[in-house]
Design a protein around this motif. Sequence first.
Motif, PDB file in Angstrom:
ATOM      1  N   SER A 170      49.643  45.934  71.588  1.00 26.27           N
ATOM      2  CA  SER A 170      48.607  45.698  72.586  1.00 26.27           C
ATOM      3  C   SER A 170      47.255  45.797  71.895  1.00 26.27           C
ATOM      4  CB  SER A 170      48.714  46.735  73.709  1.00 26.27           C
ATOM      5  OG  SER A 170      47.679  46.555  74.642  1.00 26.27           O
ATOM      6  N   ILE A 171      46.497  44.715  71.897  1.00 21.56           N
ATOM      7  CA  ILE A 171      45.200  44.646  71.224  1.00 21.56           C
ATOM      8  C   ILE A 171      44.101  44.772  72.277  1.00 21.56           C
ATOM      9  CG2 ILE A 171      43.701  43.261  69.765  1.00 21.56           C
ATOM     10  CD1 ILE A 171      46.171  41.890  68.666  1.00 21.56           C
ATOM     11  N   ASP A 172      43.251  45.771  72.095  1.00 11.77           N
ATOM     12  CA  ASP A 172      42.197  46.046  73.055  1.00 11.77           C
ATOM     13  C   ASP A 172      40.836  45.933  72.384  1.00 11.77           C
ATOM     14  OD1 ASP A 172      44.050  46.747  75.105  1.00 11.77           O
ATOM     15  OD2 ASP A 172      44.304  48.704  74.140  1.00 11.77           O
ATOM     16  N   GLY A 173      39.892  45.422  73.118  1.00 13.05           N
ATOM     17  CA  GLY A 173      38.498  45.400  72.673  1.00 13.05           C
ATOM     18  C   GLY A 173      37.710  46.467  73.411  1.00 13.05           C
ATOM     19  N   THR A 174      36.844  47.176  72.709  1.00 12.98           N
ATOM     20  CA  THR A 174      36.070  48.250  73.325  1.00 12.98           C
ATOM     21  C   THR A 174      34.596  48.085  72.991  1.00 12.98           C
ATOM     22  OG1 THR A 174      36.389  49.706  71.418  1.00 12.98           O
ATOM     23  CG2 THR A 174      37.982  49.876  73.203  1.00 12.98           C
ATOM     24  N   VAL A 198      37.686  46.263  67.908  1.00 13.43           N
ATOM     25  CA  VAL A 198      38.962  45.689  68.326  1.00 13.43           C
ATOM     26  C   VAL A 198      40.047  46.469  67.599  1.00 13.43           C
ATOM     27  CG1 VAL A 198      40.437  43.659  68.325  1.00 13.43           C
ATOM     28  CG2 VAL A 198      37.992  43.405  68.725  1.00 13.43           C
ATOM     29  N   ILE A 211      44.432  48.279  67.714  1.00 14.78           N
ATOM     30  CA  ILE A 211      45.781  48.481  68.239  1.00 14.78           C
ATOM     31  C   ILE A 211      45.964  49.975  68.418  1.00 14.78           C
ATOM     32  CG2 ILE A 211      48.242  48.238  67.776  1.00 14.78           C
ATOM     33  CD1 ILE A 211      47.574  45.827  66.041  1.00 14.78           C
ATOM     34  N   THR A 215      48.158  52.785  64.523  1.00 17.79           N
ATOM     35  CA  THR A 215      46.876  52.670  65.204  1.00 17.79           C
ATOM     36  C   THR A 215      45.880  52.035  64.247  1.00 17.79           C
ATOM     37  OG1 THR A 215      47.296  54.620  66.579  1.00 17.79           O
ATOM     38  CG2 THR A 215      45.003  53.916  66.324  1.00 17.79           C
ATOM     39  N   ASP A 239      41.821  50.108  64.006  1.00 16.92           N
ATOM     40  CA  ASP A 239      40.552  49.925  64.692  1.00 16.92           C
ATOM     41  C   ASP A 239      39.583  49.255  63.721  1.00 16.92           C
ATOM     42  OD1 ASP A 239      38.907  51.108  67.229  1.00 16.92           O
ATOM     43  OD2 ASP A 239      37.649  51.076  65.426  1.00 16.92           O
TER      44      ASP A 239
END
Length: 462
Positions: free
Chosen positions: A95-99, A125, A127, A309, A311
């Motif tokens: 799951s790739i999330d942008g913050t 961005v 995982i 993980t 980043d």
Amino acid sequence: MKAMAPPLLALALAGCSLAPVYERPAAPVPAAYGTPPADGQAATPQDWRGYFNDPALQAWIDAALKNNRNLRVAALRIQEARALYGVQQADRLPSIDGTGEFSRGRVAEPGQPGMPVSNRYRAAVGIAAFELDFFGRVKSLSDAALSRYLASEEAHRAATLSLVSETATAYFNQRSLAEQLRLTDSTLALREATLKLTQRRYDAGLETAMGLRTAQMLVESSRATHAELSREYRQAVHTLGLLAGDFSLPPDTDAVTLESQSLTPLAAGLPSALLARRPDLRQAEDALRAANADIGAARAAFFPSVQLTTDIGTTAGSFSDLFGHGTGNWVFAPKLTLPLFNAGRNRANLSLAEARKNIAVAQYEGSIQQAFREVADALSARDTLRDQIDAQRKVRDADRERQRLAERRYDRGVASYLEMLEAQRSLFESEQEYIRLQQRRLVNAVDLYKALGGWDQEAGPS
């Protein structure tokens, strides 16, 4: 990190599975029902429309398949299981999330009073805690969710099959009561006419009080029977309305009689492999597959797990400098977890998964035996009902002739009035029993259709 990501991802997605190799249990039943036919062929109908060929019954089944609320619930259960499978399947991919972050504050340092207020902007961005599935734990959980999703589809097919069968049974019950009501109406009219004649003969001194009271008893008995059948008929209509999901549908008063109903015949010697079409058995096997996959997940818990993980982002003190030169940062943080001591939790979970699989095997085999018995019972009942109906038809025909002779003998003064009334009573009972047997014949055919698993209304035989 970019060079390492594809091999790690491929290794994670192609991790080995510790689930036992699935083998379908052998069916603990004989290979066929009864003696195979001489030509070695066993006829089977093509679909429910070909099996239930009464247009009125087909209309009721169509309405039930369209409007029945219980069937809608079963269909919604499929959507629920599909969503749960989608959630579990998503765990197999990262799951790739942008913050985006912003903070403003002041941090006091010892010996440096009056520190200025600072801003911090960050965009990244990454995982978060993606499990590299080296030992197939996530895959086993996904396989179990898939099997449970497929089981929900089979449950919907089983609900459809049950609804078709229940509607056909309710329809034949309603038709039986309608025919018994017509028989009672004609019998009551005959007995009321006979009572009037008897009353005149009694008033003229030509009939005894015993004959008059007997005629009155038969009239009131017919009225009581008519009231009982009327109540049961209305309840049967309500049952059909509930199954069809529409209480406004009127019963068909011109439907085919039970005696004229002809369902597609099935030959003897049907192979027991036909049970494989039953959705409840396929549902039980899907549950067994899910339990088998759960063992793989329980076994994988004994081995190390690796979570990844990553980043990649940029940090700056002002928004305008956020994507400037020298603001980039990244983190690559794999995490290895090795189970050392958990008070026997993993071993207990494995024992639980194995026990549940053994239960699923026993339930699957028991379902097969139960299904075999249902088919065998229906085939046996079909053969004996055929003989019983033939015998009852002869009884009815003999009673008709007996009544005709009794009326002629009574008109000629040879037979007593009580003899004629007894012939009428016997004919009414034999005709009523003949209608009930015709209903049992058709209900038995419905039971056989359901026991053999029915046929998919769109795709034909499963």
